[in-house]
Enzyme design. Sequence first.
Site, PDB file in Angstrom:
ATOM      1  N   ASP A   1      -4.035  -5.163   5.942  1.00 34.36           N
ATOM      2  CA  ASP A   1      -4.417  -5.967   4.776  1.00 34.36           C
ATOM      3  C   ASP A   1      -3.262  -6.886   4.408  1.00 34.36           C
ATOM      4  O   ASP A   1      -2.108  -6.466   4.350  1.00 34.36           O
ATOM      5  CB  ASP A   1      -4.777  -5.061   3.596  1.00 34.36           C
ATOM      6  CG  ASP A   1      -5.340  -5.837   2.420  1.00 34.36           C
ATOM      7  OD1 ASP A   1      -5.882  -6.939   2.640  1.00 34.36           O
ATOM      8  OD2 ASP A   1      -5.240  -5.339   1.283  1.00 34.36           O
TER       9      ASP A   1
ATOM     10  N   HIS B   1      -2.699  -1.023  -3.212  1.00 29.42           N
ATOM     11  CA  HIS B   1      -3.838  -0.142  -2.934  1.00 29.42           C
ATOM     12  C   HIS B   1      -3.668   1.137  -3.745  1.00 29.42           C
ATOM     13  O   HIS B   1      -2.724   1.895  -3.535  1.00 29.42           O
ATOM     14  CB  HIS B   1      -3.901   0.215  -1.449  1.00 29.42           C
ATOM     15  CG  HIS B   1      -4.172  -0.948  -0.556  1.00 29.42           C
ATOM     16  ND1 HIS B   1      -4.058  -0.879   0.811  1.00 29.42           N
ATOM     17  CD2 HIS B   1      -4.552  -2.224  -0.831  1.00 29.42           C
ATOM     18  CE1 HIS B   1      -4.359  -2.050   1.340  1.00 29.42           C
ATOM     19  NE2 HIS B   1      -4.656  -2.883   0.366  1.00 29.42           N
TER      20      HIS B   1
ATOM     21  N   SER C   1       0.850  -1.193   0.000  1.00 30.30           N
ATOM     22  CA  SER C   1       0.000   0.000   0.000  1.00 30.30           C
ATOM     23  C   SER C   1       0.886   1.243   0.000  1.00 30.30           C
ATOM     24  O   SER C   1       1.644   1.450  -0.945  1.00 30.30           O
ATOM     25  CB  SER C   1      -0.947  -0.041   1.211  1.00 30.30           C
ATOM     26  OG  SER C   1      -1.785   1.087   1.228  1.00 30.30           O
TER      27      SER C   1
END
EC number: 3.1.1.61
Length: 376
Positions: A318, A222, A195
Amino acid sequence: MAIKVLVVDDSSFFRRRVSEIINAESRLEVIDVAVNGKEAVEKAKRLKPDVITMDIEMPVMDGISAVREIMASVPTPILMFSSLTHDGAKATLDALDAGALDFLPKKFEDIARNRDEAVSLLQQRVIQIASKRAFMRRPVASSTPVQERPQSTLNRPTTGLRREAPAQAPVSRAPVAAKFRASGKKYQLTAIGTSTGGPVALQKILTKLPANYPHPIVLIQHMPATFTAAFASRLNSLCKIQVKEAEDGDVLQAGVAYLAPGGKQMMIDGRPGAARLRIIDGGERMNYKPCVDVTFGSAAKIYADKVLSMVLTGMGADGREGARMLKSAGATIWAQDEDSCVVYGMPQAVAKAGLSTEDLPLERIAERMLVEVGLA
């Protein structure tokens, strides 16, 4: 002591609203504003802020040029604001390449209405990147496209198909001069999730991989929907392997990296050697689109212990549950180490859960991969 922030934007409205949001958080303080890149460079040198928020399109000097000058003279964590367009995506990637640490979509409506999610996100991002002032680096060295790279024809059919773990053995930390040894495992897939800080991290890793990388790579970053096509195109121009934005029905091929499209979920279907990608909308309640857990979980079902997986820099957790599924299937899981992360969130979640076997600095991950898959 509050984190000192310099706000840079040519819009007086945006400067005022961003300043109000930042000052509403007790740990943050806007010490000044700038209306263009030239003024930003001058104030960065004089005021030495802890963080700079930077617009891209400005008169006199644009944001990308300002980032380059600031990084060359007084390296500072910079958070870019970007428009959600293809051109905006390309410009944002240029800014990250120049040394900016992170970006946020420039949504005037959310900022104007003081939406809680937008306010919290901006405050959190500023606090997170402020901790990385000592991490500041020069721009990514490799920016010249690979010449005369052989192109393969990709098979693109139109259809296709919690509980915390107990304490594990200590994570292996590679000394700077250590020589890696392959585990001897055989792999059929590499899976990488990331991310915040991921675009630079992925570029550093993928540009070091040879065209004959022995199996497919799936990438989960992301990123907004309008950004992933531009990011895949940039990586493809820089890498020896092929990199593409994943499409529904793509047949996974060796030496090709598939980037999950923003705003969608990427799953793997089929069987090893004949696996295809499924690109779906996913549930609205999912926190991330794309989501690392979703792709990792599907990889565990198809490839089991034949997956080499990595969780890189990023905010949140995540990847942890997906890594748990991979671990149960016997797959290999590595985490990026804290010192080289822009945000040590996702890798920390995996490491703290006892799911990773190695904790690696970014600069050595590609080297470790090549040893592990038998190419070094």
